[in-house]
Design an enzyme around this catalytic site. Structure first.
Site, PDB file in Angstrom:
ATOM      1  CG  LEU A 223     109.774  52.575  19.910  1.00  0.00           C
ATOM      2  CD1 LEU A 223     110.514  51.881  21.035  1.00  0.00           C
ATOM      3  CD2 LEU A 223     108.607  51.728  19.433  1.00  0.00           C
ATOM      4  N   GLY A 224     108.839  57.103  19.986  1.00  0.00           N
ATOM      5  CA  GLY A 224     108.417  58.354  20.596  1.00  0.00           C
ATOM      6  C   GLY A 224     109.506  59.394  20.442  1.00  0.00           C
TER       7      GLY A 224
ATOM      8  CB  VAL B 181     112.626  56.586  22.011  1.00  0.00           C
ATOM      9  CG1 VAL B 181     112.854  55.171  22.525  1.00  0.00           C
ATOM     10  CG2 VAL B 181     112.983  57.604  23.078  1.00  0.00           C
TER      11      VAL B 181
ATOM     12  N   GLY C 125     111.116  62.679  22.695  1.00  0.00           N
ATOM     13  CA  GLY C 125     111.121  63.365  23.972  1.00  0.00           C
ATOM     14  C   GLY C 125     112.028  64.572  23.965  1.00  0.00           C
ATOM     15  CD  GLU C 126     114.478  67.781  28.635  1.00  0.00           C
ATOM     16  OE1 GLU C 126     115.186  68.716  29.023  1.00  0.00           O
ATOM     17  OE2 GLU C 126     113.933  66.962  29.406  1.00  0.00           O
TER      18      GLU C 126
ATOM     19  N   GLY D  44     115.587  63.644  22.230  1.00  0.00           N
ATOM     20  CA  GLY D  44     115.586  63.215  20.841  1.00  0.00           C
ATOM     21  C   GLY D  44     114.581  62.104  20.634  1.00  0.00           C
TER      22      GLY D  44
ATOM     23  CG  ASP E  28     110.490  64.583  36.224  1.00  0.00           C
ATOM     24  OD1 ASP E  28     109.442  65.192  36.536  1.00  0.00           O
ATOM     25  OD2 ASP E  28     110.940  64.556  35.069  1.00  0.00           O
TER      26      ASP E  28
END
Length: 800
Positions: free
Chosen positions: A52-53, A60, A55-56, A58, A175
């Site tokens: 799915l994506g 998803v 990120g920082e 790892g 954040d």
């Protein structure tokens, strides 16, 4: 003309290749060959799908449950897979992971991502979240260019409702940005990424850690070194998100000298000195709201309650008027009850889908805890926040170790925090003390502004989410608190600390993050081992869930399970975290065993040499006095740190103690302005300073027969950022001296201090564990002097 290949048969018929292929197809249909089907990649009870994506932490992955029957519809989830070897290299990443896990456990809101469960195997840690199919909100605005005012108003109302719910729970996100917002299939807003979440209190919500992302972080986090109001920082981020919805771009994005915004110092200087500008298509009413939110001075910035009453959000007034405690009760009723199968004593969990998962418990499953489905039953133990708490720089949390060894730990808060002391007896005599605390809270007559209790479901390993329950009702069910028990093992916390040197992308800018403070309570993860056959096995020693022991006689192990005493995210049952094969266990020796060996050694020396000696008393050897100056403003946060050694010792030990006692540590919170003015915007990550503590003074031998006693006063400095305050003694141990190691300070701490614990997860330094594990070896090395004397007289007698 191309010729067709022919083959003559014995019957004289001619068969072409086309006829042969048709015969093969017919044979395959009539007599199918069962080929090996491709096996799906699985993670626990889930089948892993596409990415799915990334990120920082790892990737998803999309996952769905394994269907136990043909009529069952698999449930889709989003699994955040984190490689365990990357956590060992980055301690900041470990903090953010456990912060997110422990924060999501206590949030039940339709506009906040929901935590299904947490899984682990030998390679990965998997955070299973609900699947939000609408995609990223950032890409949604890019496709739309900008949102219509009605759509932006609806989504902003959902954002304010979710943030207000977090603040009601005593948590701040810190954040908030477009990249951390998702949309579901109905285009409803969902808040994600709680890596920078932290806890605050009504009486003192000042924080000192600079975090967030450029353009979204409030100016007071960047241009000032003073403590800031955490909730006002979230309000600023909400204003930036609203501006991006209506305008299609971020505010203060028109600086021609800094078009990319890489120079953070210049960016925030431009923000503080330039008035806010609007495109012509934004109407006056939302302009008025944005002018009230995006104010660089936090004192003039409006709060969430004023935002909800603004005229622009009047169409969604009914939605915003829902009280936060309603979401806990309402969503609990909507969740289906988990099937009550299997042994209650087994620390297993159930899934949140419609299936019963009867087979998943028998498979090689890594199911840990389903925090999604909780049914409401009588609470067994709950705590509430006091109305007017006292301030303290440190607090103590008492745990239950797997070997029933008690240790003691100081948790230095990132900010001054409210605390309340809860002491329970392992025999179940803590009911009266809980009732006294509840009666004390109710007698004050002040309404608690946030809910702080996790209640335990009898007969179930899961815990119900926090809800607003009066203290008088909570004490009625404390009698049943001794029924629930679970097994636990030591959890290996990685203490490999360093600050990442590589420059992160601008959307994940976190230079001021450190690794101590109020996060030590996040090591509260019970562990069940994964056996050699791949099946989950329970730990052998059951320990009562609510067996909180006395803090005067106990100390804390770094690997034990913490029971939070109070706070907006206080809980009685943490995220169940299964242990994987190949992990290391640190078998720390209790301090009491070390002291017993020292006593025997000194007694043996005294008997051989003829000197009268007194045994070392752990309560009289050293005394820690933690003093704190009340923090009423942002400027009064400097506390001196001194080490004094008062006693009869040698001149060398006096000189060393005087030298150590004169060191004063002054630490300031990191400022983005100072960083980028010195480095010219070339780096976006900075190493946080770590203050190195000195080794405790030496208690030397006293041949005159006087007893060695030392009163040691330690005044801890309040950290400006989340940097470590862990002493690192590195001294040689002589044969004529016996050193008091750093962990012995915690044994005689002032018992009158109040107890408080934080919801956040932290990491403890590896040096502290090595000190505890090596103390026994050091004591054995110190016995050489007495042994030499004894052997000398033996050899002398043999000569005669």
């Amino acid at each position: 003309m191309a010729s067709v290949p022919k083959r003559h048969t014995y019957g004289g018929n001619v068969v072409t290749d086309r006829d042969r292929h048709s015969l093969q197809r017919n044979n395959e249909i009539l007599h199918p060959i069962h080929k090996n089907q491709r096996k799906h990649a699985t993670f626990g009870p889930y089948i892993i799908g596409s990415t799915l994506g990334e990120g920082e932490f790892g990737k998803v992955k999309l996952g769905w449950t394994k269907a136990s029957s043909s009529n069952e519809v698999p449930k889709q989830v989003a699994i955040k897979l984190i490689r365990r070897d990357t956590i060992k290299k980055d301690a900041d990443k470990e903090i953010k992971i456990y912060r997110e896990i422990n924060a999501l456990k206590h949030l039940t809101h339709p506009n906040i991502i929901y935590l299904e469960e947490v899984l682990q195997n030998s390679k990965y840690i998997g955070i299973v979240l609900e699947f939000v199919s609408g995609g990223e909100f950032y890409k949604y605005i890019q496709r739309k260019r900008r949102l219509k005012e009605s759509s932006a108003c609806r989504l902003f109302a959902q954002l304010i409702s979710g943030v207000n719910y977090m603040h009601y729970k005593g948590l701040v996100h810190r954040d908030l940005k477009l990249e951390n917002l998702l949309l579901d299939k109905h285009e409803n807003l969902v808040i994600t990424d709680f890596g920078f979440v932290n806890e605050f209190f009504e009486d003192n919500e000042l924080m000192k850690t600079s975090c967030g992302s450029p353009c979204y972080a409030a100016p007071e986090l960047v241009v000032s070194t003073k403590a800031y109001e955490a909730r006002k920082a979230d309000v600023w981020s909400c204003g930036v998100i609203l501006y991006a919805m209506l305008a299609g771009y971020l505010p203060w994005d028109d600086d021609h000298e800094n078009p990319t915004g890489d120079d953070i110092a210049r960016l925030y200087k431009y923000i503080t000195q330039t008035p806010l500008k609007f495109p012509e298509y934004i109407t006056p009413i939302p302009r008025d709201l944005l002018r009230r939110i995006l104010v660089p001075n936090p004192r003039r910035r409006i709060n969430l309650q004023t935002i909800k009453r603004h005229v622009w959000l009047k169409p969604h007034e009914a939605f915003l008027s829902i009280q936060p405690n309603y979401w806990d009760e309402h969503l609990q009723k909507e969740r289906p009850k988990p099937p009550n199968k299997g042994d209650v004593g087994r620390h297993s969990t159930y899934s949140s889908s419609a299936s019963s998962y009867s087979k998943s418990r028998d498979r090689n499953s890594l199911i840990i805890e389903s925090t999604l489905e909780q049914h409401r039953m009588s609470p067994q133990l709950a705590t509430s926040r006091p109305a007017s708490p006292t301030f303290s720089t440190g607090s103590k949390v008492v745990l239950n170790d797997t070997k029933n060894d008690m240790k003691e730990s100081n948790i230095n808060g990132e900010r001054t925090s409210a605390s309340c002391r809860y002491t329970r007896d392992s025999k179940g005599n803590g009911q009266t003390q809980i009732e006294q605390v509840s009666a004390r809270h109710s007698s004050r007559g002040n309404k608690h502004t946030s809910v702080a209790g996790l209640v335990t479901i009898p007969g179930s390993p899961t815990t119900a989410r926090t809800r607003n329950a009066p203290s008088s009702k909570l004490t009625e069910h404390v009698k049943d608190s001794s029924q629930t028990s679970f097994t636990q093992e030591e959890f290996h916390r990685i203490g490999n600390y360093h600050v990442p040197r590589s420059r992160p992308r601008p959307t994940s800018y976190y230079p001021g993050l450190s690794r101590n403070t109020a996060d030590n309570s996040l090591a509260d993860i019970p562990v069940n081992k994964l056996g050699s056959n791949g099946r989950l096995t329970d730990a052998k020693d059951p320990v009562p869930l609510n067996a909180i022991h006395d803090t005067n006689k106990a100390t804390i192990s770094n690997n034990s399970i913490m029971l939070l005493s109070e706070g907006p995210a206080a809980k009685t049952s943490p995220v169940d975290y299964h242990y994987a094969i190949g992990d290391l266990n640190h078998g720390d020796k209790p301090i009491t065993e070390v002291i017993d060996k020292i006593n025997k050694d000194l007694t043996h020396k005294a008997a051989e040499n003829g000197f009268p000696r007194e045994s070392i008393d752990p309560e009289s050897t050293s005394t820690i006095l933690v003093t704190k100056e009340p923090t009423n403003s942002t400027d009064e946060d400097h506390v001196e740190s001194q080490l004094e050694n008062v006693g009869h010792s040698s001149n060398k030990s006096d000189a060393s103690s005087d030298k150590d006692s004169k060191k004063i540590y002054e630490k300031k919170r990191f400022s983005f302005m100072s960083l980028y003015s010195s480095l010219n915007g070339s780096r976006s990550t900075v190493e946080s300073r770590t203050s190195k503590g000195n080794a405790p003074p030496v208690s030397s031998r006293n041949p005159s027969g006087q007893s060695n006693r030392s009163n040691i006063k330690i005044t801890q400095q309040q950290p400006r950022n989340l940097s470590d305050r862990v002493p690192n003694p590195d001294k040689k141990i002589n044969d004529n001296r016996i050193r008091d190691n750093a962990p012995s300070y915690a044994e005689s701490e002032n018992p009158g201090r109040s107890v408080r614990a934080s919801v956040m997860v932290s990491t403890l330094r590896e040096e502290n564990r090595s000190e505890l594990s090596n103390e026994g070896n050091n004591v054995e090395a110190q016995t050489s002097t007495a042994r030499k004397v004894l052997n000398f007289f033996k050899r002398r007698s043999m000569r005669v």
